[in-house]
Design a protein around this motif. Structure first.
Motif, PDB file in Angstrom:
ATOM      1  N   HIS A 180     -10.881   1.487  11.424  1.00 46.35           N
ATOM      2  CA  HIS A 180     -11.298   1.092  10.072  1.00 46.35           C
ATOM      3  C   HIS A 180     -12.663   0.400  10.096  1.00 46.35           C
ATOM      4  CE1 HIS A 180     -11.449  -1.060   6.284  1.00 46.35           C
ATOM      5  NE2 HIS A 180     -11.464  -2.207   6.949  1.00 46.35           N
ATOM      6  N   GLU A 182      -9.804   3.886   1.115  1.00 45.61           N
ATOM      7  CA  GLU A 182     -10.762   2.813   1.327  1.00 45.61           C
ATOM      8  C   GLU A 182     -10.619   2.235   2.726  1.00 45.61           C
ATOM      9  OE1 GLU A 182      -8.020   2.159  -0.573  1.00 45.61           O
ATOM     10  OE2 GLU A 182      -7.197   0.497   0.568  1.00 45.61           O
ATOM     11  N   LEU A 183      -9.404   2.358   3.289  1.00 41.62           N
ATOM     12  CA  LEU A 183      -9.230   1.820   4.633  1.00 41.62           C
ATOM     13  C   LEU A 183      -9.894   2.698   5.672  1.00 41.62           C
ATOM     14  CD1 LEU A 183      -5.621   0.458   4.601  1.00 41.62           C
ATOM     15  CD2 LEU A 183      -7.735  -0.794   4.556  1.00 41.62           C
ATOM     16  N   ARG A 241      -2.272 -10.011   9.592  1.00 36.04           N
ATOM     17  CA  ARG A 241      -3.446 -10.324   8.769  1.00 36.04           C
ATOM     18  C   ARG A 241      -3.835 -11.779   8.954  1.00 36.04           C
ATOM     19  NH1 ARG A 241      -5.108  -7.665   4.178  1.00 36.04           N
ATOM     20  NH2 ARG A 241      -5.634  -9.701   3.364  1.00 36.04           N
ATOM     21  N   PHE A 281      -2.419  -3.034   8.622  1.00 37.13           N
ATOM     22  CA  PHE A 281      -2.518  -1.777   7.877  1.00 37.13           C
ATOM     23  C   PHE A 281      -1.145  -1.174   7.561  1.00 37.13           C
ATOM     24  CE2 PHE A 281      -6.214  -1.985  10.766  1.00 37.13           C
ATOM     25  CZ  PHE A 281      -7.183  -2.258   9.821  1.00 37.13           C
ATOM     26  N   ARG A 324      -4.320  -7.878  -0.339  1.00 36.49           N
ATOM     27  CA  ARG A 324      -4.651  -7.034   0.808  1.00 36.49           C
ATOM     28  C   ARG A 324      -6.160  -6.916   0.996  1.00 36.49           C
ATOM     29  NH1 ARG A 324       0.247  -4.272   2.530  1.00 36.49           N
ATOM     30  NH2 ARG A 324      -0.928  -3.544   4.317  1.00 36.49           N
ATOM     31  N   LYS A 356       0.875  -1.180   0.000  1.00 34.14           N
ATOM     32  CA  LYS A 356       0.000   0.000   0.000  1.00 34.14           C
ATOM     33  C   LYS A 356       0.905   1.220   0.000  1.00 34.14           C
ATOM     34  CE  LYS A 356      -4.134  -1.761   0.948  1.00 34.14           C
ATOM     35  NZ  LYS A 356      -5.397  -1.348   0.426  1.00 34.14           N
ATOM     36  N   PRO A 390     -16.191  -3.781  -2.986  1.00 37.73           N
ATOM     37  CA  PRO A 390     -16.313  -2.935  -1.787  1.00 37.73           C
ATOM     38  C   PRO A 390     -15.352  -3.355  -0.672  1.00 37.73           C
ATOM     39  CG  PRO A 390     -18.266  -4.307  -2.053  1.00 37.73           C
ATOM     40  CD  PRO A 390     -17.440  -4.493  -3.267  1.00 37.73           C
ATOM     41  N   PHE A 391     -14.907  -4.625  -0.698  1.00 41.12           N
ATOM     42  CA  PHE A 391     -13.965  -5.085   0.320  1.00 41.12           C
ATOM     43  C   PHE A 391     -12.576  -5.321  -0.285  1.00 41.12           C
ATOM     44  CE2 PHE A 391     -18.190  -6.287   1.697  1.00 41.12           C
ATOM     45  CZ  PHE A 391     -18.216  -5.858   3.008  1.00 41.12           C
ATOM     46  N   GLY A 392     -12.365  -4.795  -1.461  1.00 40.31           N
ATOM     47  CA  GLY A 392     -11.095  -5.018  -2.133  1.00 40.31           C
ATOM     48  C   GLY A 392     -11.009  -6.455  -2.621  1.00 40.31           C
ATOM     49  N   SER A 393      -9.800  -6.879  -2.940  1.00 36.42           N
ATOM     50  CA  SER A 393      -9.602  -8.242  -3.421  1.00 36.42           C
ATOM     51  C   SER A 393      -8.107  -8.535  -3.401  1.00 36.42           C
ATOM     52  CB  SER A 393     -10.160  -8.333  -4.847  1.00 36.42           C
ATOM     53  OG  SER A 393      -9.886  -9.572  -5.406  1.00 36.42           O
ATOM     54  N   ARG A 402      -3.141   0.494  -4.604  1.00 35.78           N
ATOM     55  CA  ARG A 402      -2.093  -0.485  -4.322  1.00 35.78           C
ATOM     56  C   ARG A 402      -0.787   0.012  -4.903  1.00 35.78           C
ATOM     57  NH1 ARG A 402      -3.911  -5.762  -3.623  1.00 35.78           N
ATOM     58  NH2 ARG A 402      -5.686  -5.555  -2.235  1.00 35.78           N
ATOM     59  N   LEU A 435     -21.701   1.102   5.654  1.00 34.82           N
ATOM     60  CA  LEU A 435     -22.497   0.005   5.098  1.00 34.82           C
ATOM     61  C   LEU A 435     -23.905  -0.003   5.707  1.00 34.82           C
ATOM     62  CD1 LEU A 435     -22.711  -2.533   3.342  1.00 34.82           C
ATOM     63  CD2 LEU A 435     -21.867  -3.856   5.256  1.00 34.82           C
ATOM     64  N   CYS A 474      -9.989  -7.217   2.352  1.00 36.34           N
ATOM     65  CA  CYS A 474     -10.464  -6.970   3.719  1.00 36.34           C
ATOM     66  C   CYS A 474     -10.583  -8.284   4.491  1.00 36.34           C
ATOM     67  CB  CYS A 474     -11.821  -6.281   3.658  1.00 36.34           C
ATOM     68  SG  CYS A 474     -12.521  -6.018   5.286  1.00 36.34           S
ATOM     69  N   VAL A 475      -9.978  -8.337   5.653  1.00 39.48           N
ATOM     70  CA  VAL A 475      -9.994  -9.549   6.467  1.00 39.48           C
ATOM     71  C   VAL A 475     -11.360  -9.713   7.151  1.00 39.48           C
ATOM     72  CG1 VAL A 475      -8.841 -10.687   8.400  1.00 39.48           C
ATOM     73  CG2 VAL A 475      -7.518  -9.278   6.858  1.00 39.48           C
ATOM     74  N   ALA A 513     -16.074   1.959   8.259  1.00 36.46           N
ATOM     75  CA  ALA A 513     -16.570   1.234   7.076  1.00 36.46           C
ATOM     76  C   ALA A 513     -17.931   0.595   7.370  1.00 36.46           C
ATOM     77  CB  ALA A 513     -15.550   0.185   6.663  1.00 36.46           C
TER      78      ALA A 513
HETATM   79  C1  HEM Z   1     -18.478  -2.718   5.837  1.00 36.86           C
HETATM   80  C2  HEM Z   1     -17.370  -2.899   6.432  1.00 36.86           C
HETATM   81  C3  HEM Z   1     -16.020  -2.948   5.784  1.00 36.86           C
HETATM   82  C4  HEM Z   1     -15.624  -2.541   4.536  1.00 36.86           C
HETATM   83  C5  HEM Z   1     -16.478  -1.937   3.418  1.00 36.86           C
HETATM   84  C6  HEM Z   1     -14.201  -2.795   4.453  1.00 36.86           C
HETATM   85  C7  HEM Z   1     -13.433  -2.519   3.341  1.00 36.86           C
HETATM   86  C8  HEM Z   1     -12.082  -2.749   3.267  1.00 36.86           C
HETATM   87  C9  HEM Z   1     -11.266  -2.452   2.112  1.00 36.86           C
HETATM   88  C10 HEM Z   1     -11.767  -1.837   0.809  1.00 36.86           C
HETATM   89  C11 HEM Z   1     -10.006  -2.822   2.397  1.00 36.86           C
HETATM   90  C12 HEM Z   1      -8.794  -2.710   1.461  1.00 36.86           C
HETATM   91  C13 HEM Z   1      -8.788  -3.916   0.596  1.00 36.86           C
HETATM   92  C14 HEM Z   1      -7.822  -3.918  -0.553  1.00 36.86           C
HETATM   93  O1  HEM Z   1      -6.916  -3.079  -0.649  1.00 36.86           O
HETATM   94  O2  HEM Z   1      -7.945  -4.823  -1.408  1.00 36.86           O
HETATM   95  C15 HEM Z   1     -10.001  -3.372   3.734  1.00 36.86           C
HETATM   96  C16 HEM Z   1      -8.906  -3.878   4.378  1.00 36.86           C
HETATM   97  C17 HEM Z   1      -8.938  -4.442   5.623  1.00 36.86           C
HETATM   98  N1  HEM Z   1     -10.030  -4.588   6.439  1.00 36.86           N
HETATM   99 FE1  HEM Z   1     -11.906  -3.989   6.040  1.00 36.86          FE
HETATM  100  N2  HEM Z   1     -13.767  -3.339   5.637  1.00 36.86           N
HETATM  101  C18 HEM Z   1     -14.857  -3.454   6.480  1.00 36.86           C
HETATM  102  C19 HEM Z   1     -14.871  -3.951   7.754  1.00 36.86           C
HETATM  103  C20 HEM Z   1     -13.812  -4.538   8.369  1.00 36.86           C
HETATM  104  C21 HEM Z   1     -13.849  -5.160   9.669  1.00 36.86           C
HETATM  105  C22 HEM Z   1     -15.098  -5.283  10.543  1.00 36.86           C
HETATM  106  C23 HEM Z   1     -12.592  -5.604   9.932  1.00 36.86           C
HETATM  107  C24 HEM Z   1     -12.045  -6.358  11.118  1.00 36.86           C
HETATM  108  C25 HEM Z   1     -12.667  -6.916  12.039  1.00 36.86           C
HETATM  109  C26 HEM Z   1     -11.757  -5.265   8.790  1.00 36.86           C
HETATM  110  C27 HEM Z   1     -10.417  -5.535   8.692  1.00 36.86           C
HETATM  111  C28 HEM Z   1      -9.630  -5.192   7.613  1.00 36.86           C
HETATM  112  C29 HEM Z   1      -8.218  -5.464   7.539  1.00 36.86           C
HETATM  113  C30 HEM Z   1      -7.360  -6.123   8.622  1.00 36.86           C
HETATM  114  C31 HEM Z   1      -7.788  -5.007   6.288  1.00 36.86           C
HETATM  115  C32 HEM Z   1      -6.429  -5.200   5.677  1.00 36.86           C
HETATM  116  C33 HEM Z   1      -5.501  -4.085   5.832  1.00 36.86           C
HETATM  117  C34 HEM Z   1      -4.197  -4.335   5.127  1.00 36.86           C
HETATM  118  O3  HEM Z   1      -3.779  -5.466   4.839  1.00 36.86           O
HETATM  119  O4  HEM Z   1      -3.588  -3.330   4.869  1.00 36.86           O
HETATM  120  N3  HEM Z   1     -12.535  -4.611   7.872  1.00 36.86           N
HETATM  121  N4  HEM Z   1     -11.278  -3.314   4.236  1.00 36.86           N
END
Ligand code: HEM
Length: 607
Positions: free
Chosen positions: A317, A586-587, A150, A139, A476, A121, A470-473, A386, A325, A478-479, A321
């Motif tokens: 985050h 997005e984060l 992760r 992150f 990295r 990132k 919406p959660f990436g792919s 990215r 939603l 979204c976990v 997010a």
């Molecule tokens: C509606 C809720 C959420 C949305 C829309 C969302 C969206 C995203 C997006 C777009 C990313 C970046 C993905 C990418 O670059 O491909 C991300 C990363 C991540 N999300 Fe979420 N997220 C949500 C909720 C959560 C929750 C509840 C958690 C944990 C309990 C979480 C944990 C993470 C983590 C750990 C990353 C990875 C960061 C990294 O590797 O840099 N997310 N999320």
């Protein structure tokens, strides 16, 4: 003693010693000169290499050394990217500065490929988290450093998902429903605040267990976190941390308060966990018995990481997010009474056929499809970003993207693009994620035959469509995706079982939208809750506008000097220069985009 001093004096003043010192000094100068020259040559070589590799990527010609200065305003930057794709194809480049290359992508299959290969990132994202919460492994900008955190978080969340049908406990649902009831008695509540409160309760109990529900400082914690979230990207957008700004120190003191509060709840959580272990050896109420969380809360982490740094990052985050939603789902349901009715019928049908006391959300396919569809239309994070910091990327189509280029995906527009989603791409239609259960049939689009009571459906995997992001792919991604979908579904199953949501008459404009929650309980029919839809009001006080032109000019000149230094001396081909660094957030889960130096800092869009 005198004779020794005389000897030393003679030695220093002797011709040969002076000659020797001169030669040594010259040698040092030569070494320094050669080192600096080779460093500069290396930079220049890398710069030419970047320019030559980038020349093969299509894009508008760039006449200025400082890149495409006229990129339009923040609002239409995404439109500009989209339009440029029509002209230059599915991948095109823009020079943001002599060392900053931006590559935008539109083709879903190429995007999936890129997201699988590019694991890093932009340093700016990691910086926003580091400034606010200290060092943490999640992150982090480089994939290698984020990978361990992760994986261990993903394992914990998978365990939770496997363990129970409902990832959020009945206590959490009850607590949120009590909050809704309490708001009803007051009469009116802000849609954003109620979504925020729901998200906050879900995340708080995920991380701190049921202790969080009884924590007296929870409301203050929520407000503080939102205040910090609002300004996080702003302070991170400075290439050099602005220690000279008073506002920065105010921001840091808020962050310090948040850390103290997090340690406070973590301690309480630890105490309660010990107590619950004594009382019930099988208890699995939340966090402290999980490896990831216990390491975080117990301080058993890498010495270089901030205690609870990952926890605060996740709250930050996850809350923002998830708030977006939930707000998006509320808005869609209010606007579409028919879908709401069908989901209600589905919930009741599943309830009748189940012996379980909690919500069996896996069976509520229309509800799940509604969540996916609301996520698809979610106006959050306009750009997915990215980069590959070390290695060049070779895409499926053979195109080479040089290391350090900032790769962006205009996700929001892609998710509403007709070529991936059909002619009704911009409309709310959860049935696009459902197929009839009959073998060989197509996805359902004809709503006349979509009653979940009459027909049986199967839920399509939303990730089958490469344009669902919406959660990436990829590396990295979204976990928390699965957890959040299941948690929000559980919450809405209870909410819709007890309330009906209606648009209040005479509130047509989006900013004034009022939503009524009509209680379905026979005793309270007619009671309703007004929800003011996204007012966009900030929790933070607005800073008074002062004429600070003089100070801004000094700052600008100072930064300009640093920038020149940065461009000419520290260039390393990575997307870290700061002539103009657009960063999607997005984060941070919000539709803001910021750039440093080239735009006025006051223009930075806040939450
Ligand atoms: C509606 C809720 C959420 C949305 C829309 C969302 C969206 C995203 C997006 C777009 C990313 C970046 C993905 C990418 O670059 O491909 C991300 C990363 C991540 N999300 Fe979420 N997220 C949500 C909720 C959560 C929750 C509840 C958690 C944990 C309990 C979480 C944990 C993470 C983590 C750990 C990353 C990875 C960061 C990294 O590797 O840099 N997310 N999320």
């Amino acid at each position: 003693m005198n004779s020794i001093l005389k000897l030393v004096n003679d030695f220093i003043s002797s011709e040969s010693t002076r000659e020797y010192a001169k030669r040594e000094f010259n040698a040092i100068l030569w070494v320094a000169l050669i080192t600096i020259t080779s460093v500069l040559l290396d930079k220049v070589f890398k710069l030419f290499r970047l320019w030559s590799k980038a020349s093969k990527i299509p894009g508008p010609p760039c006449n200025s050394f400082f890149g495409h200065g006229n990129l339009g305003s923040r609002e239409n930057f995404i439109d500009l990217l989209w339009e440029s794709h029509d002209k230059y194809g599915s991948v095109f480049k823009l020079w943001l500065g002599p060392t900053q290359l931006l590559v935008s992508m539109k083709d879903p299959t190429l995007i999936k490929d890129m997201l699988l290969k590019a694991g890093d990132k932009l340093p700016c994202i990691g910086k926003a988290f580091r400034l606010a919460f200290g060092r943490s492994s999640l992150f982090f900008c480089s994939y290698d450093q984020a990978q361990r955190g992760r994986e261990s978080l993903a394992m914990e969340l998978d365990d939770k998902l496997l363990g129970k049908a409902n990832v959020i406990s009945k206590n959490v649902v009850n607590c949120i429903m009590e909050g809704v009831d309490a708001s009803m008695s007051i009469g009116s509540v802000d849609c954003k605040l109620i979504s925020q409160h729901m998200a906050f309760t879900i995340l708080g109990t995920l991380l701190f267990g049921d202790t969080f529900l009884a924590w007296s400082k929870a409301t203050f914690y929520e407000e503080l976190l939102m205040m910090i979230a609002k300004d996080a990207s702003f302070w991170a957008s400075y290439r050099f941390t602005p220690f000279w700004k008073r506002g920065f120190w105010r921001y840091q003191s808020l962050c310090m308060d948040l850390k103290c509060l997090t340690l406070d709840i973590a301690q309480q959580c630890g105490k309660n966990h010990k107590l619950s272990c004594h009382m019930d050896r099988n208890s699995h109420i939340g966090t402290a018995n999980d490896k990831f969380f216990s390491q975080e809360l117990g301080g058993d982490i890498n010495a270089r990481e901030e205690p609870c740094g990952n926890i605060m990052g996740l709250m930050f985050h996850g809350c923002i997010a998830t708030t977006n939603l939930i707000g998006s789902i509320l808005e869609r349901l209010v606007a579409d009474a028919e879908i709401q009715d069908k989901i209600y019928s589905e919930i009741m049908k599943v309830k009748q056929g189940s012996v379980r006391e909690d919500q069996d959300v896996e069976e509520m396919l229309l509800l799940l499809a509604t969540i996916y569809e609301s996520a698809r239309l979610l106006p959050a994070g306009p750009l997915l970003q990215r980069c590959s910091l070390q290695d060049d990327l070779i895409l499926k189509n053979g195109m080479l993207i040089p290391a350090g280029a900032l790769l962006v995906v205009p996700a929001q527009l892609l998710q509403m693009d007709g070529s991936s989603w059909g002619s009704d791409a911009s409309k709310f239609n959860p049935y696009r994620f459902l197929s009839k259960a009959v073998k060989g049939s197509d996805s359902v689009h004809d709503t006349s035959s979509t009653d979940p009571i009459q027909c049986s459906f199967v839920l399509n995997d939303p990730n089958d469509n490469a344009a669902f992001l919406p959660f990436g792919s990829g590396m990295r991604t979204c976990v928390g995706q699965k957890f959040v979908i299941r948690g929000v579904a559980t919450l809405f199953a209870s909410l819709l079982e007890h309330y009906e949501m209606l648009l209040q008459a005479k509130s047509c404009s989006r900013s004034m939208q009022m939503v009524c929650l009509i209680s379905k309980a026979p005793s309270s029919i007619g009671k309703w809750l007004k929800i003011n839809s996204w007012s966009g009001d900030s929790l933070c006080e607005k800073k008074p506008l002062k004429d600070e032109t003089g100070r801004l000019w000094c700052e600008y000149l100072f930064l300009l000097l640093l920038q020149l230094f940065n461009v000419f001396l520290t260039f390393d081909g990575k997307a870290s220069g700061f002539v103009l660094s657009f960063v999607s957030s997005e984060l941070m889960g919000s539709p803001f985009l910021f750039c440093s130096l080239a735009t006025k800092r006051e223009d930075v869009t806040r939450l």
